[in-house]
Design a protein around this motif. Structure first.
Motif, short mmCIF file in Angstrom:
data_model
loop_
_atom_site.label_atom_id
_atom_site.label_comp_id
_atom_site.label_asym_id
_atom_site.label_seq_id
_atom_site.Cartn_x
_atom_site.Cartn_y
_atom_site.Cartn_z
N LYS A 1 0.69 -0.64 0.09
CA LYS A 1 -0.03 -0.46 -0.04
C LYS A 1 0.74 1.53 -0.06
O LYS A 1 0.63 2.08 -0.16
N SER A 2 2.21 1.59 -0.05
CA SER A 2 2.70 2.57 0.01
C SER A 2 4.56 2.14 -0.53
O SER A 2 5.14 0.91 0.13
N LEU A 3 5.04 3.07 -0.52
CA LEU A 3 6.65 2.42 -1.18
C LEU A 3 7.56 2.29 0.21
O LEU A 3 8.18 1.31 -0.22
N ALA A 4 6.91 1.79 1.86
CA ALA A 4 7.59 1.74 2.73
C ALA A 4 7.28 0.31 2.46
O ALA A 4 8.04 -0.87 2.70
N GLY A 5 6.71 -0.39 1.51
CA GLY A 5 5.54 -1.33 1.53
C GLY A 5 6.96 -2.19 0.32
O GLY A 5 6.25 -3.75 1.02
N LEU A 6 7.75 -1.63 -0.48
CA LEU A 6 8.75 -2.37 -1.35
C LEU A 6 10.48 -2.31 -0.55
O LEU A 6 10.89 -2.78 -1.30
N LYS A 7 10.05 -2.10 1.14
CA LYS A 7 11.68 -2.41 1.38
C LYS A 7 11.80 -3.91 1.68
O LYS A 7 10.87 -4.21 1.68
N GLY A 8 12.80 -3.93 0.93
CA GLY A 8 13.82 -5.39 1.44
C GLY A 8 12.98 -5.84 -0.18
O GLY A 8 13.57 -7.24 -0.26
N LYS A 9 11.81 -5.57 -0.71
CA LYS A 9 11.46 -6.05 -1.36
C LYS A 9 12.12 -5.93 -3.35
O LYS A 9 12.67 -5.54 -3.73
N LYS A 10 11.54 -7.06 -4.26
CA LYS A 10 12.06 -6.86 -5.65
C LYS A 10 11.77 -6.14 -6.32
O LYS A 10 10.42 -5.73 -6.51
N VAL A 11 11.78 -4.87 -7.15
CA VAL A 11 11.86 -3.72 -8.27
C VAL A 11 12.26 -3.67 -9.56
O VAL A 11 13.25 -3.62 -9.96
N GLY A 12 11.80 -3.89 -10.51
CA GLY A 12 12.28 -3.84 -11.93
C GLY A 12 12.07 -2.62 -12.23
O GLY A 12 10.99 -1.80 -12.07
N VAL A 13 13.44 -2.49 -13.63
CA VAL A 13 13.45 -0.94 -13.65
C VAL A 13 14.22 -1.07 -14.54
O VAL A 13 15.49 -1.97 -14.62
#
Length: 322
Positions: A123-135
């Protein structure tokens, strides 16, 4: 941490699609043959589709062949190696001309298509902590991700960045192999077919900034530069006057449904050539470019911000329109 307008003024870029690489030629009117690169979206392809349909290359004694690319940085490499005469980039790739790798010969549109997206439940950017983000690196996807993280008091170190080209982001997110992505419309519409309840965490629409897309040539003046700029200007004014027909022509060039191109065009602000000339003369365009180069200095992509006049050929643009 509120974000200043200046900080936010550099997100986008030539992320974008081109899931296949294809070429096509305008009907050969003789004259100089111009090799033109583009990205397969409304920003990147509409003026080229119009130039063909309206016979603008032939009118100016030129002919052109087109080739699709998945992003702007690859086109700038092709310009540098002599494999391409002109190309199209989004805002996130403007650090390359700013570093002397290319010259901007015309501003195309203002675009607001970039987002940070996440899988349902985050639900937020904080929820992506430690997660895989493709770019896709060096593109608008990376810009909006950096800007959004900064706004949330985070950095790239807080996530697991996975560098991949734009088509791979689409397939990896759709298959659940990554948790989030920095990516743009119309690619997000493609992802939504598989993940309809994806979450948009951040958007360039919310920044209050202006994000220019641009046409570029190599470090020196490209072949028939004044004539090429004139073709782009006439196609630009035709697009401004015929928005629906422009969508149809772009869809035909890209071989995609018209409704997809119309949805893509909804994230784009077009300007007439007269408006672009006025904004070149009064310094507005230089301001857009300055805001972005300042941002690229903050990300380390540029050592220092050059004067916009060092990489935007505004004098060529203004003279061609006279």
């Amino acid at each position: 941490m509120g974000m200043s307008r200046r900080t936010f003024l550099a997100s986008l870029s030539a992320t974008t699609l081109a899931l296949s690489v294809s070429s096509c030629s305008s009907d050969d009117g003789g004259g100089s043959k111009i090799r033109f690169g583009y990205i397969a979206d409304y920003n990147g392809a509409s003026l080229l589709a119009i130039a063909d349909d309206q016979g603008l290359w032939k009118k100016h004694g030129l002919s052109a062949s087109y080739k699709t690319f998945v992003n702007g940085p690859i086109q700038i490499q092709a310009l540098g190696s002599g494999d391409l005469d002109y190309g199209y980039i989004g805002p996130g790739a403007l650090w390359l001309p700013a570093s002397g790798k290319a010259r901007v010969v015309a501003i195309d549109t203002l675009t607001y298509a970039d987002r940070v997206i996440a899988k349902p439940g985050i639900k937020s950017l904080a929820g992506l902590k430690g997660k895989k983000v493709g770019v896709p690196e060096g593109t608008s996807g990376e810009m909006i991700l950096q800007l959004a993280l900064r706004e949330a008091g985070m950095t790239m170190d807080d996530i697991k960045k996975v560098a991949m080209d734009a088509p791979t982001v689409v397939s990896a997110f759709s298959a659940g192999q990554i948790d989030g992505a920095g990516i743009n419309y119309p690619l997000i519409d493609t992802i939504k077919q598989k993940v309809p309840d994806l979450v948009e965490l951040a958007s360039t629409k919310d920044t209050g900034g202006s994000f220019p897309t641009a046409f570029v040539t190599g470090g020196k003046a490209g072949p028939s530069e004044a004539k090429v700029v004139k073709v782009l200007q006439e196609a630009n004014d035709w697009r401004a006057a015929h928005p629906e027909e422009s969508v149809k022509l772009t869809a035909a060039l890209l071989k995609v449904p018209e409704d997809k191109v119309a949805a893509d065009a909804a994230h784009v602000k077009t300007l007439t050539t007269a408006e672009l000339v006025a904004r070149t003369k009064d310094g507005t365009v230089a301001g857009w470019l300055d805001d972005m180069t300042d941002f690229f200095v903050s990300t380390g992509q540029l050592k220092k911000a050059p004067a916009a006049t060092s990489f935007y050929a505004g004098d060529v643009y203004t003279k061609a329109a006279a």
